[in-house]
Design a protein around this motif. Structure first.
Motif, short mmCIF file in Angstrom:
data_model
loop_
_atom_site.label_atom_id
_atom_site.label_comp_id
_atom_site.label_asym_id
_atom_site.label_seq_id
_atom_site.Cartn_x
_atom_site.Cartn_y
_atom_site.Cartn_z
N ILE A 139 40.07 63.93 -80.69
CA ILE A 139 41.21 63.44 -79.92
C ILE A 139 41.01 63.89 -78.49
O ILE A 139 40.38 64.93 -78.25
N SER A 140 41.51 63.11 -77.53
CA SER A 140 41.39 63.56 -76.15
C SER A 140 42.39 64.69 -75.91
O SER A 140 43.46 64.72 -76.52
N ALA A 141 42.02 65.63 -75.04
CA ALA A 141 42.89 66.78 -74.80
C ALA A 141 44.25 66.33 -74.29
O ALA A 141 45.28 66.91 -74.65
N SER A 142 44.28 65.25 -73.48
CA SER A 142 45.57 64.86 -72.90
C SER A 142 46.49 64.22 -73.95
O SER A 142 47.69 64.49 -73.98
N PHE A 143 45.93 63.40 -74.85
CA PHE A 143 46.77 62.84 -75.91
C PHE A 143 47.18 63.94 -76.89
O PHE A 143 48.33 63.99 -77.34
N GLY A 144 46.23 64.85 -77.16
CA GLY A 144 46.54 65.98 -78.04
C GLY A 144 47.69 66.80 -77.50
O GLY A 144 48.60 67.18 -78.24
N GLU A 145 47.67 67.04 -76.21
CA GLU A 145 48.74 67.83 -75.61
C GLU A 145 50.09 67.14 -75.75
O GLU A 145 51.13 67.77 -75.96
N MET A 146 50.06 65.79 -75.65
CA MET A 146 51.30 65.04 -75.79
C MET A 146 51.87 65.24 -77.20
O MET A 146 53.07 65.45 -77.37
N VAL A 147 51.00 65.14 -78.21
CA VAL A 147 51.46 65.31 -79.59
C VAL A 147 51.99 66.73 -79.80
O VAL A 147 53.05 66.94 -80.38
N PHE A 148 51.26 67.70 -79.29
CA PHE A 148 51.61 69.11 -79.50
C PHE A 148 52.88 69.50 -78.75
O PHE A 148 53.82 70.06 -79.33
N SER A 149 52.91 69.15 -77.46
CA SER A 149 54.01 69.65 -76.62
C SER A 149 55.19 68.69 -76.57
O SER A 149 56.33 69.09 -76.78
N THR A 150 54.92 67.41 -76.25
CA THR A 150 56.01 66.47 -76.00
C THR A 150 56.68 66.01 -77.30
O THR A 150 57.90 66.07 -77.41
#
Lengths: 229, 116
Positions: A139-150
């Motif tokens: 997964i791309s880090a930016s999409f991953g961050e969205m799933v994790f944080s947002t």
């Protein structure tokens, strides 16, 4: 004759099965870590434990990480264990009381190898962990961050990079270095199954998002954080 | 007559003791689970808030806690912020607590805000 004496003395002490690693664990680690289950069943009982439970270490940690960390331990939980015991009121918000955090005991390379071996033998009950639960993928880090944080709000309690994120939970940018992927899936799915009084809530994360989050943790762990710190 | 009066007295003593135990359980639960965001005094300024995009509710403020029924508070603790169209950052605690423990937390929150 020599052999006979050796066997007889092993039998006498009953230590035929205990390894050097087990002996170190009992002598130098048991005061802070539970080496046998079950997990704490009440909050006061949890607060009495001075370090995370190690009785399912073999299902949780990556062998190579364990050995390296025991030789050169560095902080994993920014607010210590338990966060409740290491915070103080601040001007704007509660702060970590750094004066209450102590460095972790250090092992020699030789002892660390023995201890890691002994720890990796301590497995979780079979119903808690399923081999192959993590399905892989990336997964791309930016999409991953969205799933994790947002979407899931996990960042509230976890740092996703040094000095960014919540402080009460362990840093997650090194999580996939430290822990086996199948454990991560199982823990995120149901933290209370591992530790009924863990301050981490069950966020009822959708199964496909659990997979995405573990991919994200793998992506984070690829960075060389020690250099950036 | 004298003998008989011991029994009710004992019962009263027992129930006072039991409710003290409940209250301290709710307090322990609040510390272990809620302090991280809502803060050691419940004012919404916990150790985690620096990088949070939505601030946790100030549980000591009658203004921001009033106007919610016990049922509303029960629902947001059990099912989380999303269940009442609030932030995902307020977690659901249904996997952590029994319904009884959540009711005790609601009572504890009422003490913090001194509001109905």
């Amino acid at each position: 004759m020599k052999h006979f004496v050796l066997i007889a003395s092993l039998m006498a002490t009953g230590s035929a099965l205990a390894t050097d690693g087990d002996a170190i664990l009992e002598q130098r680690c048991a005061g802070c870590h539970a080496l046998s289950g079950p997990a704490a069943q009440s909050v006061p009982e949890l607060w009495k434990r001075k370090g995370p439970d190690l009785f399912y270490a073999g299902s949780k940690y990556k062998d190579n990480w364990l050995e390296k960390w025991l030789v050169k331990p560095r902080r994993i939980r920014p607010a210590g264990y338990h966060y409740v015991q290491h915070i103080k009121p601040g001007k704007k918000r509660d702060m970590v009381d750094m004066s209450t955090l102590t460095p972790h005991p250090v092992l020699s390379a030789e002892d660390a190898e023995d201890v890691a071996e002994a720890l990796m033998k301590r497995k979780a009950p079979a119903d808690l962990i399923t081999k192959g639960d993590f399905k892989g993928g990336s997964i791309s880090a930016s999409f991953g961050e969205m799933v994790f944080s947002t979407f899931n709000g996990c960042m509230a309690c976890h740092e996703i990079e040094p000095n960014f994120g919540g402080l009460s939970g362990p840093e997650v940018y090194t999580a996939a270095k430290r822990m086996q992927e199948d454990y991560l899936v199982s823990y995120i799915r149901n933290p209370q199954a591992w530790n009924p009084k863990t301050p981490m809530p069950n966020k009822h994360t959708a199964e496909q998002n659990i997979q995405k989050i573990v991919r994200y943790l793998q992506a984070l762990a690829k960075e060389n954080w020690d250099e950036k710190k | 007559m004298k003998k008989n009066s011991i029994f009710p007295a004992l019962l009263i003593l027992l129930s006072v003791f039991a409710s003290a135990v409940w209250a301290s359980e709710a307090e322990d639960n609040y510390k272990n689970f809620c302090w991280q965001c809502h803060g050691m005094t419940g004012n919404g300024m916990g150790v985690n808030v620096q990088d949070m995009s939505v601030q946790p509710r100030d549980h000591t403020s009658a203004k921001s806690m009033g106007g919610r029924s016990d049922a509303d508070l029960f629902k947001v603790i059990k099912e989380g912020g999303l269940a009442i169209d609030k932030s995902v950052l307020m977690p659901p605690w249904g996997g952590t607590f029994s319904d009884e423990e959540i009711h005790d937390l609601v009572t504890y929150l009422r003490k913090l805000c001194q509001c109905r």
